[in-house]
Design a protein around this motif. Structure first.
Motif, PDB file in Angstrom:
ATOM      1  N   PHE A   1       0.852  -1.191   0.000  1.00  0.00           N
ATOM      2  CA  PHE A   1       0.000   0.000   0.000  1.00  0.00           C
ATOM      3  C   PHE A   1       0.889   1.242   0.000  1.00  0.00           C
ATOM      4  CE2 PHE A   1      -2.806  -3.278   1.633  1.00  0.00           C
ATOM      5  CZ  PHE A   1      -3.944  -3.054   0.883  1.00  0.00           C
ATOM      6  N   LYS A   2       0.495   2.244  -0.781  1.00  0.00           N
ATOM      7  CA  LYS A   2       1.364   3.404  -0.990  1.00  0.00           C
ATOM      8  C   LYS A   2       0.996   4.639  -0.170  1.00  0.00           C
ATOM      9  CE  LYS A   2       2.331   1.909  -5.714  1.00  0.00           C
ATOM     10  NZ  LYS A   2       1.741   0.597  -5.543  1.00  0.00           N
ATOM     11  N   ASN A   3      -0.225   4.701   0.357  1.00  0.00           N
ATOM     12  CA  ASN A   3      -0.688   5.915   1.024  1.00  0.00           C
ATOM     13  C   ASN A   3      -1.283   5.611   2.396  1.00  0.00           C
ATOM     14  OD1 ASN A   3      -0.169   7.875  -1.147  1.00  0.00           O
ATOM     15  ND2 ASN A   3      -1.615   6.605  -2.267  1.00  0.00           N
ATOM     16  N   CYS A   4      -0.430   5.111   3.282  1.00  0.00           N
ATOM     17  CA  CYS A   4      -0.848   4.773   4.647  1.00  0.00           C
ATOM     18  C   CYS A   4      -0.380   5.874   5.586  1.00  0.00           C
ATOM     19  CB  CYS A   4      -0.244   3.440   5.071  1.00  0.00           C
ATOM     20  SG  CYS A   4      -0.744   2.078   4.006  1.00  0.00           S
ATOM     21  N   TYR A   5      -1.334   6.503   6.262  1.00  0.00           N
ATOM     22  CA  TYR A   5      -1.035   7.641   7.127  1.00  0.00           C
ATOM     23  C   TYR A   5      -1.359   7.330   8.578  1.00  0.00           C
ATOM     24  CZ  TYR A   5      -0.910  10.138   2.720  1.00  0.00           C
ATOM     25  OH  TYR A   5      -0.618  10.535   1.443  1.00  0.00           O
ATOM     26  N   ASN A   6      -0.436   7.664   9.450  1.00  0.00           N
ATOM     27  CA  ASN A   6      -0.652   7.569  10.885  1.00  0.00           C
ATOM     28  C   ASN A   6      -1.307   8.863  11.354  1.00  0.00           C
ATOM     29  OD1 ASN A   6      -0.269   6.840  13.720  1.00  0.00           O
ATOM     30  ND2 ASN A   6       1.330   8.403  13.681  1.00  0.00           N
ATOM     31  N   ILE A   7      -2.384   8.746  12.127  1.00  0.00           N
ATOM     32  CA  ILE A   7      -3.026   9.928  12.684  1.00  0.00           C
ATOM     33  C   ILE A   7      -2.384  10.229  14.033  1.00  0.00           C
ATOM     34  CG2 ILE A   7      -5.181  10.971  13.470  1.00  0.00           C
ATOM     35  CD1 ILE A   7      -6.643   9.147  11.457  1.00  0.00           C
ATOM     36  N   GLU A   8      -1.616  11.323  14.053  1.00  0.00           N
ATOM     37  CA  GLU A   8      -0.901  11.724  15.267  1.00  0.00           C
ATOM     38  C   GLU A   8      -1.868  11.953  16.419  1.00  0.00           C
ATOM     39  OE1 GLU A   8       2.888  14.235  13.756  1.00  0.00           O
ATOM     40  OE2 GLU A   8       0.964  15.241  13.594  1.00  0.00           O
ATOM     41  N   GLN A   9      -1.456  11.583  17.590  1.00  0.00           N
ATOM     42  CA  GLN A   9      -2.187  11.776  18.845  1.00  0.00           C
ATOM     43  C   GLN A   9      -3.412  10.873  18.961  1.00  0.00           C
ATOM     44  OE1 GLN A   9      -2.726  16.047  18.860  1.00  0.00           O
ATOM     45  NE2 GLN A   9      -0.750  16.330  19.853  1.00  0.00           N
ATOM     46  N   GLY A  10      -3.766  10.151  17.900  1.00  0.00           N
ATOM     47  CA  GLY A  10      -4.808   9.139  17.971  1.00  0.00           C
ATOM     48  C   GLY A  10      -6.168   9.633  18.425  1.00  0.00           C
ATOM     49  N   PHE A  11      -6.934   8.706  18.956  1.00  0.00           N
ATOM     50  CA  PHE A  11      -8.301   9.005  19.381  1.00  0.00           C
ATOM     51  C   PHE A  11      -8.335   9.756  20.710  1.00  0.00           C
ATOM     52  CE2 PHE A  11     -12.550   7.704  21.080  1.00  0.00           C
ATOM     53  CZ  PHE A  11     -13.321   8.266  20.081  1.00  0.00           C
ATOM     54  N   GLU A  12      -7.446   9.393  21.626  1.00  0.00           N
ATOM     55  CA  GLU A  12      -7.481   9.986  22.970  1.00  0.00           C
ATOM     56  C   GLU A  12      -6.314  10.900  23.306  1.00  0.00           C
ATOM     57  OE1 GLU A  12      -9.211   7.382  26.204  1.00  0.00           O
ATOM     58  OE2 GLU A  12      -8.291   5.908  24.868  1.00  0.00           O
ATOM     59  N   GLY A  13      -5.231  10.837  22.548  1.00  0.00           N
ATOM     60  CA  GLY A  13      -4.081  11.684  22.829  1.00  0.00           C
ATOM     61  C   GLY A  13      -3.330  11.277  24.082  1.00  0.00           C
ATOM     62  N   PRO A  14      -2.362  12.094  24.488  1.00  0.00           N
ATOM     63  CA  PRO A  14      -1.564  11.782  25.681  1.00  0.00           C
ATOM     64  C   PRO A  14      -2.346  12.061  26.959  1.00  0.00           C
ATOM     65  CG  PRO A  14      -0.945  13.913  24.820  1.00  0.00           C
ATOM     66  CD  PRO A  14      -1.953  13.338  23.847  1.00  0.00           C
ATOM     67  N   PRO A  15      -1.859  11.514  28.070  1.00  0.00           N
ATOM     68  CA  PRO A  15      -2.520  11.800  29.353  1.00  0.00           C
ATOM     69  C   PRO A  15      -2.352  13.263  29.752  1.00  0.00           C
ATOM     70  CG  PRO A  15      -0.874  10.030  29.583  1.00  0.00           C
ATOM     71  CD  PRO A  15      -0.753  10.586  28.202  1.00  0.00           C
ATOM     72  N   ASP A  16      -3.375  13.787  30.426  1.00  0.00           N
ATOM     73  CA  ASP A  16      -3.282  15.138  30.980  1.00  0.00           C
ATOM     74  C   ASP A  16      -2.525  15.061  32.309  1.00  0.00           C
ATOM     75  OD1 ASP A  16      -5.079  14.288  32.963  1.00  0.00           O
ATOM     76  OD2 ASP A  16      -6.791  15.318  32.090  1.00  0.00           O
ATOM     77  N   PRO A  17      -2.334  16.185  33.005  1.00  0.00           N
ATOM     78  CA  PRO A  17      -1.591  16.149  34.269  1.00  0.00           C
ATOM     79  C   PRO A  17      -2.199  15.214  35.326  1.00  0.00           C
ATOM     80  CG  PRO A  17      -1.711  18.396  33.474  1.00  0.00           C
ATOM     81  CD  PRO A  17      -2.600  17.571  32.581  1.00  0.00           C
ATOM     82  N   SER A  18      -3.480  14.912  35.205  1.00  0.00           N
ATOM     83  CA  SER A  18      -4.127  13.988  36.145  1.00  0.00           C
ATOM     84  C   SER A  18      -4.030  12.538  35.685  1.00  0.00           C
ATOM     85  CB  SER A  18      -5.603  14.356  36.314  1.00  0.00           C
ATOM     86  OG  SER A  18      -5.737  15.657  36.819  1.00  0.00           O
TER      87      SER A  18
END
Length: 140
Positions: free
Chosen positions: A104-121
């Motif tokens: 496959f020639k056009n496979c893209y990773n979606i940065e930060q995904g569905f939930e992203g990184p944890p917050d300070p909590s």
């Protein structure tokens, strides 16, 4: 290219591409419990469905041996844009690399995904990613 897949895109870039390119698809590579309990992108405004196909199989988290084959059956061509989403943008890189290696020639990773990184909590879904960006999603 400089890497083993087409590249990384932001959640908003992916959403725009999914709306504008009728052939582009979104593959959510998280696990079944994540689909069921955390939610999934809602692509109905783009006239599409998200394709939920785990890259790793819960609970052992081994790589899904049928992943590439399932995408080969789903995709209409090797040139089709495939946007890959996971929780935070890590598993989706591995899936993009594997699909690119399969031709496959056009496979893209979606940065930060569905939930992203944890917050300070330590909670996800509040500071980055699909949900925090205000993009459409639903919970089953």
């Amino acid at each position: 290219m400089g890497q083993d897949y087409a590249g990384d895109v932001s959640v908003t870039t992916a959403w725009k591409a999914l709306q504008e390119d009728q052939n582009a698809i979104l593959v959510d590579v998280r696990t079944i419990p994540e689909f069921q309990f955390v939610g999934v992108p809602d692509l109905s405004a783009a006239g599409k469905q998200v394709h939920c196909l785990s890259w790793q199989v819960y609970p052992q988290m081994q790589v899904n041996p049928n992943f590439v084959e399932a995408i080969q059956e789903l995709a209409t061509s090797e040139d089709q844009a495939i946007y890959l989403l996971c929780r935070s943008g890590v598993r989706s890189v591995s899936a993009a690399v594997a699909l690119t290696a399969a031709g496959f020639k056009n496979c893209y990773n979606i940065e930060q995904g569905f939930e992203g990184p944890p917050d300070p909590s330590g909670h996800r879904g509040a500071i980055a990613g699909w949900k925090a960006s205000g993009l459409p999603w639903k919970q089953n």
